[in-house]
Scaffold this motif. Sequence first.
Motif, mmCIF file in Angstrom:
data_model
loop_
_atom_site.group_PDB
_atom_site.id
_atom_site.type_symbol
_atom_site.label_atom_id
_atom_site.label_comp_id
_atom_site.label_asym_id
_atom_site.label_seq_id
_atom_site.Cartn_x
_atom_site.Cartn_y
_atom_site.Cartn_z
ATOM 1 N N ASN A 6 0.698 -1.015 0.016
ATOM 2 C CA ASN A 6 -0.057 -0.190 0.097
ATOM 3 C C ASN A 6 0.929 1.085 0.032
ATOM 4 O OD1 ASN A 6 -2.673 -1.303 0.180
ATOM 5 N ND2 ASN A 6 -2.157 -1.708 2.234
ATOM 6 N N VAL A 11 -3.776 4.209 4.501
ATOM 7 C CA VAL A 11 -4.492 3.098 4.959
ATOM 8 C C VAL A 11 -5.495 3.326 6.165
ATOM 9 C CG1 VAL A 11 -4.433 0.684 5.937
ATOM 10 C CG2 VAL A 11 -2.996 1.238 4.078
ATOM 11 N N GLY A 47 -6.972 -3.103 0.238
ATOM 12 C CA GLY A 47 -6.450 -3.301 1.457
ATOM 13 C C GLY A 47 -6.164 -1.817 2.150
ATOM 14 N N CYS A 48 -6.962 -0.776 1.956
ATOM 15 C CA CYS A 48 -6.735 0.623 2.380
ATOM 16 C C CYS A 48 -7.918 1.042 3.231
ATOM 17 C CB CYS A 48 -6.752 1.570 1.222
ATOM 18 S SG CYS A 48 -5.351 1.077 0.197
ATOM 19 N N LYS A 50 -9.418 -0.999 6.809
ATOM 20 C CA LYS A 50 -9.523 -2.062 7.953
ATOM 21 C C LYS A 50 -9.785 -1.680 9.019
ATOM 22 C CE LYS A 50 -5.286 -3.696 5.334
ATOM 23 N NZ LYS A 50 -3.986 -4.129 5.560
ATOM 24 N N TYR A 79 -11.215 -9.124 3.946
ATOM 25 C CA TYR A 79 -10.210 -8.190 3.539
ATOM 26 C C TYR A 79 -10.207 -6.900 4.597
ATOM 27 C CZ TYR A 79 -11.152 -10.711 -0.794
ATOM 28 O OH TYR A 79 -11.168 -11.356 -1.887
ATOM 29 N N VAL A 82 -7.975 -7.276 10.543
ATOM 30 C CA VAL A 82 -6.646 -7.757 10.595
ATOM 31 C C VAL A 82 -6.332 -8.113 11.922
ATOM 32 C CG1 VAL A 82 -5.657 -6.369 8.758
ATOM 33 C CG2 VAL A 82 -5.733 -5.482 10.965
#
Length: 171
Positions: A6, A11, A47-48, A50, A79, A82
């Motif tokens: 990223n 993020v 993935g930006c 989360k 996705y 985390v």
Amino acid sequence: MQLNFNEGNIVYIIDTSGLIMLESTFKYDNPVFNAIWEEIEELIKQGCFKTIDFVEDEINSYEGKQDFLKKWVKKWKKYLVVPTDATSINAAIPIINDEYKSGFFDAKKQAEGKEEADPYLIAYCKTHNCVLITNESKVKPNKIPNVSAKNQVRCININDFLAERELKMER
């Protein structure tokens, strides 16, 4: 060496209050807000956008009638959620120690022996260079925005996020 896929992209890590604010203000099933949810879900795929497992636990422990967030988090879990890694857990220890008597922690959760997501969110953002999204008060010293600032973590609210992503309703 850890690769950062990223790199160059922001993020965002969202906390429970941010998710609740999103859902309550910008109803998912209201077509007026489709662009907001499409942007968020696209960021999730990239993935930006989360959250951490502690937030997922807080969402899943909710016992009220509103179950949209439980279902939405479950749908995007692969996705979106985390695990809180060892680096973040170690970085949370000084935050926990510094804020233990500040009112940062929920007394009811402490009495029940439940972990709170907040110090781990801040630590995750600090160790992974992420922006934290919360709906907590910027005025109170014992809330996420001020504790984040003490720990050099950029913290924004939902409105700041929408402005940063240049999302607006136009006629």
